[in-house]
Every structure is written in C-alpha cells, then in structure tokens.
Motif scaffolding. Structure first.
Motif, PDB file in Angstrom:
ATOM      1  N   CYS A  66      39.870  45.044  35.946  1.00 24.59           N
ATOM      2  CA  CYS A  66      40.053  43.649  36.437  1.00 24.59           C
ATOM      3  C   CYS A  66      38.697  43.025  36.666  1.00 24.59           C
ATOM      4  O   CYS A  66      37.940  43.482  37.521  1.00 24.59           O
ATOM      5  CB  CYS A  66      40.876  43.655  37.729  1.00 24.59           C
ATOM      6  SG  CYS A  66      40.977  42.028  38.505  1.00 24.59           S
ATOM      7  N   ASP A  68      38.040  40.325  37.951  1.00 29.00           N
ATOM      8  CA  ASP A  68      37.982  39.569  39.211  1.00 29.00           C
ATOM      9  C   ASP A  68      37.457  40.420  40.361  1.00 29.00           C
ATOM     10  O   ASP A  68      36.612  39.976  41.127  1.00 29.00           O
ATOM     11  CB  ASP A  68      39.374  39.046  39.579  1.00 29.00           C
ATOM     12  CG  ASP A  68      39.767  37.863  38.687  1.00 29.00           C
ATOM     13  OD1 ASP A  68      38.855  37.165  38.210  1.00 29.00           O
ATOM     14  OD2 ASP A  68      40.978  37.667  38.476  1.00 29.00           O
ATOM     15  N   CYS A  69      37.994  41.669  40.462  1.00 26.96           N
ATOM     16  CA  CYS A  69      37.588  42.500  41.600  1.00 26.96           C
ATOM     17  C   CYS A  69      36.811  43.736  41.162  1.00 26.96           C
ATOM     18  O   CYS A  69      36.291  44.470  42.008  1.00 26.96           O
ATOM     19  CB  CYS A  69      38.809  42.919  42.408  1.00 26.96           C
ATOM     20  SG  CYS A  69      39.974  43.915  41.478  1.00 26.96           S
ATOM     21  N   HIS A  81      47.674  44.838  41.785  1.00 28.77           N
ATOM     22  CA  HIS A  81      46.767  45.619  42.620  1.00 28.77           C
ATOM     23  C   HIS A  81      46.132  44.714  43.670  1.00 28.77           C
ATOM     24  O   HIS A  81      46.181  43.491  43.563  1.00 28.77           O
ATOM     25  CB  HIS A  81      45.673  46.267  41.751  1.00 28.77           C
ATOM     26  CG  HIS A  81      44.813  45.243  41.069  1.00 28.77           C
ATOM     27  ND1 HIS A  81      45.140  44.688  39.855  1.00 28.77           N
ATOM     28  CD2 HIS A  81      43.641  44.669  41.442  1.00 28.77           C
ATOM     29  CE1 HIS A  81      44.195  43.817  39.499  1.00 28.77           C
ATOM     30  NE2 HIS A  81      43.290  43.781  40.449  1.00 28.77           N
ATOM     31  N   THR A  82      45.564  45.393  44.667  1.00 25.94           N
ATOM     32  CA  THR A  82      44.823  44.636  45.678  1.00 25.94           C
ATOM     33  C   THR A  82      43.652  43.956  44.985  1.00 25.94           C
ATOM     34  O   THR A  82      42.852  44.633  44.352  1.00 25.94           O
ATOM     35  CB  THR A  82      44.252  45.601  46.739  1.00 25.94           C
ATOM     36  OG1 THR A  82      45.288  46.498  47.128  1.00 25.94           O
ATOM     37  CG2 THR A  82      43.715  44.835  47.925  1.00 25.94           C
ATOM     38  N   CYS A  83      43.616  42.631  45.055  1.00 23.96           N
ATOM     39  CA  CYS A  83      42.552  41.935  44.341  1.00 23.96           C
ATOM     40  C   CYS A  83      42.008  40.822  45.237  1.00 23.96           C
ATOM     41  O   CYS A  83      42.640  39.793  45.395  1.00 23.96           O
ATOM     42  CB  CYS A  83      43.091  41.365  43.030  1.00 23.96           C
ATOM     43  SG  CYS A  83      41.811  40.638  42.007  1.00 23.96           S
TER      44      CYS A  83
HETATM   45 ZN   LIG Z   1      41.550  42.661  40.632  1.00 23.39          ZN
END
Ligand SMILES: [Zn+2]
Ligand SMILES: [Zn+2]
Length: 250
Positions: A66, A68-69, A81-83
C-alpha cells in the motif's frame, strides 16, 4: 509501526517506495519472506514471485504493497488493513462534508432571513402607502367639507337678508338651504368617519350645483382669503375649458 515489527519477527513489513524497491532488487529472497503488516502471516509472495524477475516484481509492487501507508500485505489484507493515510483522508472528507453541510445550512438560514426581511419591508411599504392614501383622502374630504360649509353659510346669510330679493328668489334660496345644510353635514361626517374610499361623490356634485344656482339667484359669490370660492379641487382632472382659454387669447 514499531510494535508490528517487534511483534511479528525481526523482518520489516512497512517500507517506503525506495526501501521496498531496493529490497526487491538487491535481496529478492529476503523480500519474498516479508510478512503481512496486518496479520503478520505469510503474504504468499514466495509462491507467486519465486520464478518472476525482480524487475517485474518491482513493477507489480502495488498488488502487495500500500503506497499510502507503506504496508506490505497478504491478499486478504491488501485492501482491508489499518491505513493511517486512508483513515486521515476519510476523516478529512467526513469533516469537509460536515462543514459543507453546515455552510449550506447557514446559507439557507441567511436566505430565509433575507426573504423574510424583504417580505416584511414590502408589507411595511404597503401599509405606509395605505396610510398615505388614507391621509390624502382625509385631506381631500376636509377641503370638500370646508367648501360645503362656506356654501351653506352663504345661502343661510342670503336667505336671512331679504332686502332687495324678489320673493320668488327668496323662496328658492329657502329651498336650497336645508339641502345644502344636509349635504354639508354629510360631507363633514365623511371627513370625520368615512365609510368608504369615495371622496365627495354625489353629495359634492350636488353642493356644486346648489352653489351655481345660488350664485345665479343672488348674483353674488363667496369670497375667501384666496379670492372667489373655487369649486374646482387640486385633484380634479384638468378642466377642458380652462385649458382652451389661453389658446383663445393666443
Ligand atoms: Zn495502507
Ligand atoms: Zn494479512
């Protein structure tokens, strides 16, 4: 992040783009062992990419990572998922939505208030106009009552003063007097307590006729401070004869 790394194993699961690219290209074997940052389980990378060239795997990073994270994730957690970044984005969108809604509500409220104010102003203007018209009619009725009273007094005096009057003329004046007295009172009552929007009406027309008749009978006119009593009123439509008069002179 630190917790995840410590809890799972000593292998890293969260990477920057450069870090992950470097790992794939330089130590593909270590990369294939990377655990899921969400569940710490296998990402199944070895199974999928053991035979794939590192450069190709690098080009497919988005399928297991990901951006993003920075988490590397198993198939079940790739899109669940935790993001932090996504959460922040969602939170920001929710906030923007809420602010936009509040703004909309404020605008609606302001528009409503403006409309109400405009309606009230319109109402006030209408009421003022009504008052103006009422006041205008009152002034007109006052003038009519005043003139009628002058005609009444004139006829009263002429009927008392019989010197030089032929009996027939005197009798006619005596006939006129109660009529003009009644009309004069009626016009005064209309000034004090109007029962319609009419100004003058037939009563006033009759007073004019009576005055014309009295002038003819007596050969006299009512004199006022402003000269001969004018039975024409400022609001009367223009007199065609009066308009033609200057043309005759010209
Ligand atoms: Zn993420
Ligand atoms: Zn997982």
């Amino acid at each position: 992040m630190a917790l995840l790394r410590d809890a799972g194993s000593d292998t890293q699961s969260i990477f920057s783009s450069e870090e992950l690219e470097g790992l794939i290209l330089k130590d593909k074997k270590a990369f294939l062992k990377t655990k899921c940052a969400e569940c710490a389980g296998s990402c199944g990378l070895a199974k999928k990419y053991k035979e794939t060239m590192a450069v190709i795997v690098k080009s497919m990073m988005d399928t297991f990572w990901c951006r993003d994270c920075g988490r590397v994730l198993c198939d079940s957690h790739r899109y669940q998922h935790t993001c932090e970044r996504l959460d922040a984005l969602k939170e920001r969108n929710a906030k923007i939505t809420k602010e936009a809604l509040l703004e909309q509500l404020r605008e609606d409220e302001a528009r409503k208030e403006a409309q109400e104010a405009a309606a009230k102003a319109e109402e006030r203007r209408a009421a003022e106009k009504l008052e103006e018209e009422k006041s205008r009619r009152k002034n007109q009725r006052k003038l009519l009552a005043h003139k009628a009273k002058q005609v009444e007094s004139f006829i009263q005096q002429r009927s008392r003063d019989t010197d030089g009057l032929r009996p027939a003329v005197h009798n006619k004046l005596l006939d006129l007097y109660p009529r003009v007295k009644r009309l004069s009172l009626a016009l005064y009552n209309q000034f004090e307590h109007p029962d319609s929007t009419e100004v003058g009406g037939p009563d006033w027309e009759e007073v004019k006729e009576i005055y014309a008749e009295a002038r003819e009978l007596t050969n006299m006119i009512v004199m006022t401070e402003n000269g001969p009593l004018d039975m024409r009123n400022p609001w009367d439509p223009p007199d065609p004869e009066a308009q033609e008069a200057p043309m005759e002179g010209a």
